[in-house]
Scaffold this motif. Structure first.
Motif: not given
Length: 260
Positions: A74-83, A90-108
């Motif tokens: 319960p002490t770990i929060v994990t965000d997830g990203c994919d394209l 398909q991801i059920p409710p989780v503690k972290g945020n879920i992103y559509v994110y291209d890591i090459y875009k380097q969002q600040s």
């Protein structure tokens, strides 16, 4: 708790077959084996001990099976990203945020944010794995972790790898070289799944006679629940007997981003 998908990048096609996500539940023996191997080696490296907490990012999280497994602490929060928007939905409710994110875009707002990132069976899909690793570790705090799992041993490359979108399989040495070339300091690089090597060899021979549209299902789905259970027993035996196998069907690395 949320399952909202936050759009930081446009969704895009990926090389992973969508039908894999219907099979790869957190209860699948291989997913459980991978999870235990990761936690074991993080503990061995003195990292991510239970209750230490922190915010992590799984890059290429797909349908979030590993994130769901990490929710046990319960002490770990994990965000997830994919394209792959389909997989993320398909991801059920989780503690972290879920992103559509291209890591090459380097969002600040994402850079240098995380105590560590997980790249679990991701970089074998990428043509230039080194540039991808460099882009990934830009999202980690100085001194933070990069955890990588990849399929092992090119001799095991089969129709399953092709159907799954794999470009290559790795050795311990080639994964270490990729990490070092990307500016990461390997803390641990080792195999797991020694007892799965004969199974992988048989799978390679069997799948040579399976039609392409059935390869993912026949290559990854246990034929019955009792088989899934037996493989979990095999997992426990191997992990009890072989603490550091000399070979395996996967290579796992725990690396550190250099502190500036």
């Amino acid at each position: 708790m949320t399952r909202e998908v936050i759009m930081l990048s446009p969704a895009a096609p990926v090389s992973m077959a969508d039908e894999w996500y219907a099979i790869a539940s957190p209860d699948h023996f291989w997913m459980e084996w991978r999870f235990r191997a990761i936690i074991h080696n993080l503990h061995k490296a003195g990292k991510l001990t239970p209750g230490t907490g922190g915010r992590f990012l799984e890059i290429g999280c797909g349908h979030g099976a590993f994130i769901q497994q990490l929710e046990r602490d319960p002490t770990i929060v994990t965000d997830g990203c994919d394209l792959n928007l389909y997989a993320l939905q398909q991801i059920p409710p989780v503690k972290g945020n879920i992103y559509v994110y291209d890591i090459y875009k380097q969002q600040s707002e994402m850079l240098g944010k995380y105590a560590g990132v997980f790249l679990l069976d991701v970089i074998e899909h990428i043509d230039d794995d080194r540039s991808f690793l460099k882009a990934a570790h830009d999202h980690v705090q100085p001194g933070g972790l990069v955890v990588v799992n990849v399929p092992a041993l090119q001799t095991l490359f089969s129709k399953y790898d092709t159907a799954a979108g794999h470009k290559r399989r790795y050795t311990r040495q080639s994964l270490r070289a990729a990490l070092e070339a990307s500016g990461l300091e390997p803390l641990h690089v080792g195999y797991w799944g020694l007892s799965l090597i004969p199974i992988a060899v048989l799978r390679k021979l069997y799948l040579a006679f399976v039609s392409p549209d059935k390869v993912i299902e026949r290559g990854f789905k246990p034929p019955a629940p009792v088989v899934n259970m037996l493989f979990k027993v095999l997992m426990k035996l191997e992990m009890a007997i072989f603490k550091a196998p000399l070979l395996g069907t996967s290579v796992l690395a725990v690396a550190r981003k250099q502190a500036k």
